[in-house]
Scaffold this motif. Structure first.
Motif, PDB file in Angstrom:
ATOM      1  N   LEU A   8       0.837  -1.203   0.000  1.00 42.91           N
ATOM      2  CA  LEU A   8       0.000   0.000   0.000  1.00 42.91           C
ATOM      3  C   LEU A   8       0.867   1.246   0.000  1.00 42.91           C
ATOM      4  CD1 LEU A   8      -2.767  -0.832   2.650  1.00 42.91           C
ATOM      5  CD2 LEU A   8      -2.910  -1.015   0.156  1.00 42.91           C
ATOM      6  N   VAL A  10      -0.096   4.672   1.202  1.00 42.44           N
ATOM      7  CA  VAL A  10      -1.071   5.554   1.837  1.00 42.44           C
ATOM      8  C   VAL A  10      -0.314   6.645   2.584  1.00 42.44           C
ATOM      9  CG1 VAL A  10      -2.999   5.670   3.458  1.00 42.44           C
ATOM     10  CG2 VAL A  10      -2.662   3.613   2.072  1.00 42.44           C
ATOM     11  N   GLU A  41     -10.463   0.611   0.706  1.00 43.46           N
ATOM     12  CA  GLU A  41      -9.037   0.665   1.031  1.00 43.46           C
ATOM     13  C   GLU A  41      -8.621  -0.532   1.872  1.00 43.46           C
ATOM     14  OE1 GLU A  41      -5.440   1.755   0.513  1.00 43.46           O
ATOM     15  OE2 GLU A  41      -6.943   3.197  -0.160  1.00 43.46           O
ATOM     16  N   SER A 493       0.891   2.185   5.345  1.00 45.91           N
ATOM     17  CA  SER A 493       1.844   1.583   4.403  1.00 45.91           C
ATOM     18  C   SER A 493       2.850   0.711   5.143  1.00 45.91           C
ATOM     19  CB  SER A 493       2.557   2.672   3.609  1.00 45.91           C
ATOM     20  OG  SER A 493       1.649   3.396   2.814  1.00 45.91           O
ATOM     21  N   THR A 496       1.246  -2.422   6.766  1.00 43.71           N
ATOM     22  CA  THR A 496       1.032  -3.516   5.816  1.00 43.71           C
ATOM     23  C   THR A 496       2.316  -4.301   5.574  1.00 43.71           C
ATOM     24  OG1 THR A 496      -0.727  -2.262   4.730  1.00 43.71           O
ATOM     25  CG2 THR A 496       0.235  -4.083   3.498  1.00 43.71           C
TER      26      THR A 496
END
Length: 563
Positions: A8, A10, A41, A493, A496
């Motif tokens: 991700l 983000v 998301e 981010s 993850t």
């Protein structure tokens, strides 16, 4: 099915932007506007689109008889009564281990009382200065000294309760331990009230004579994986104090890496033992679900929760596991389990053992992480293990289903206080709880249907291999954002990346071990993970010991010698 996990990208949020997001999420009208993009998301729209015909499995379930039974487990807990114990060679920097303490007590090099005094001093020093470690957040100095004096008397009389007698052990602030309050990393719970009884894990350590040195810091209510905590201070990484420890058992890992104790107790609902152990360069074991009693642990995430040991070496963790695991009449789900054993633990020859690797998953990490973990695999191969390519389907669905499961259960656990006054929780906690409140009962039930598919996928893989190897985290410890202190930040981010390899073991309940696999060029630790069949912790510990003996350890920047 092709590999389907994604990274991700983000934006990181802290300060006013994070406070604004929290305000919007906690307002009924604005949250309804944000709900659709949040669901997308998080990937929950994918979960909702799946059709799964299987019945939901609400807790991990698998055959009970696949492990070695009590009748043919030749090497049991008595392995640690062997004198002298064949020790790990531990190349490079030597961490003081349980066995070093036991030997020093018996040859008179030091005593539990002297060690207790050193521990108290080290904790105080560690929490001072511009970058306080904040590994241990609650200490009762008189209680520590009283325990040490009792240990000293037993050892002097030749009546030590075990090798652990007088050895420092820290306990995560999620687990009950007399005479402390269990605050679960927040100021909302139990500040002024000592718990009435020890958790089962603590009681077993106390019965073995362990010197219980205090409560270890944690990410608030266990709902984060960095170790940032605005209530008790961000927990810092002993290898680089400007970097995070990982979480949520942040203090448990930091305390071991800093030399404050060779063994600690953590809890793991989504990697919370293994992640901080990996990022702090120590060893962490999440056993099979229900292998270790949860009695006396804060009820935060019932179907994915595990209590377990973190240690300076695999030997320390193996001893901690042996002392704490096994049936407990105060926790019914522990009663159906095979014998706890350490069969073949000291056997370095791995001939005939098969290591599974799902290469796209394994390689989905920073280059240095992949490199060090590949070296760990080669160490296993050098001792006779063989490498086998495997495939695991639906990893992204498993990730989403675990997220829905753990966050829904955590929201339920703190619902009363959250509804009463959400502002008392940290900002990142409030973001996660607000997102959890958008999930429906249908989402939760569908997630449990995915659990059954996940268990089947891994059981199928374990027909062909004995363990599965991955990195423990896709990235090393991230740098602490000083601009976000003390309130913390939302960084989906990094979250993850950190959690990529951890959550499947929680969701399926299978055991997993993290071991140090080396360091980045900057000196940050990298962990490698071994995941095994239900009840086969001994095999993971045996193979982890082989890896450990092939990796040269580096000394943390913050480290205390206790004797």
């Amino acid at each position: 099915m092709p590999y389907d996990l994604k990274s991700l990208r983000v934006p990181r949020l802290w300060g006013l932007p994070l406070k604004t997001l929290v305000t919007l999420l906690e307002n009924g009208y604005s949250r309804s506007v944000l709900e659709s993009p949040l669901i997308k998301e998080a990937g929950v729209d994918k979960l909702r689109a799946l059709t799964v015909d299987d019945a939901p499995i609400m807790t991990p379930k698998y055959p009970k008889g696949r492990s070695i039974s009590a009748s043919n487990a030749k090497e049991t807990l008595d392995i640690f009564d062997t004198q002298p114990l064949p020790m790990s060679e531990q190349p490079g920097f030597h961490f003081q281990t349980i066995f070093d303490f036991a030997k020093a007590y018996r040859d008179g090099s030091t005593s539990p009382v002297l060690v207790a005094e050193q521990v108290i001093h080290a904790i105080n020093v560690s929490n001072e200065g511009k970058t306080p470690l904040r590994a241990i957040i609650n200490v009762n100095e008189q209680d520590i000294l009283n325990q040490a004096k009792a240990s000293q008397i037993r050892i002097d009389k030749g009546k030590a309760l075990s090798l652990l007698d007088g050895v420092p052990v820290a306990v995560k602030d999620e687990i009950d331990m007399v005479p402390y309050a269990t605050t679960v990393g927040t100021h909302i719970y139990g500040q002024d009230h000592s718990v009435p009884h020890d958790a089962t894990v603590v009681a077993r350590l106390r019965a073995a004579g362990a010197l219980l040195i205090g409560k270890a810091n944690m990410h608030e209510i266990g709902i984060g994986v960095t170790g940032a905590n605005p209530h008790f201070g961000v927990c810092r990484n002993p290898y680089h104090p400007l970097h995070h420890t990982g979480g949520s058992s942040s203090g448990s890992a930091s305390a071991v890496a800093a030399g404050l104790c060779p063994l600690s107790i953590g809890a793991d609902g989504g990697g919370s033992i293994r992640i901080p152990a990996a990022l702090c360069g120590v060893v962490g074991l999440k056993s099979t679900w229900s292998r270790v009693s949860e009695f006396g642990a804060a009820p935060l995430c019932w179907s994915v929760a595990h209590v377990g040991p973190l240690g300076a070496t695999v030997d320390d963790v193996a001893l901690g596991y042996s002392v704490t695991a096994g049936p407990d009449t105060q926790d019914d789900v522990t009663l159906e389990q095979p014998h706890v054993h350490l069969k073949d633990y000291l056997k370095n020859d791995l001939t005939g053992l098969r290591v599974g690797i799902y290469t796209p998953w394994f390689n989905h990490a920073d280059k240095e992480v992949v490199d060090r973990c590949t070296r760990a695999l080669k160490i296993l191969e050098s001792q006779g293990a063989t490498r086998h390519e495997i495939t695991i389907d639906n990893l992204d669905a498993q990730r989403i289903a675990h997220m829905v499961t753990i966050s829904s259960e955590m929201l339920t656990a703190v619902e009363e206080e959250y509804k009463k006054d959400a502002s008392r929780f940290a900002l990142d906690t409030r973001v996660n709880l607000a997102i959890a409140s958008t999930f429906s009962s249908t989402d939760y039930v569908k997630a449990q249907k995915i659990r059954g598919l996940a268990i089947k996928a891994f059981m199928d893989a374990f027909e062909d291999v004995d363990v599965i190897i991955t990195p423990s985290s896709a990235i090393p410890a991230p740098e602490i954002n000083s601009k976000a202190l003390p309130d913390g930040e939302s960084n989906l981010s990094d979250l993850t990346e950190i959690m990529r390899f951890a959550t499947t073991a929680n969701f399926t309940g299978f055991p997993a071990l993290t071991i140090n696999a080396g360091y980045t060029e900057k000196g940050l630790p990298i962990g490698v993970q071994l995941m095994g069949r239900p009840w086969e912790e001994s095999l993971l510990l045996r193979m982890g010991r082989v890896i450990e003996n092939g990796v040269k350890k580096q000394k943390p920047k913050v480290h205390f010698s206790l004797f």
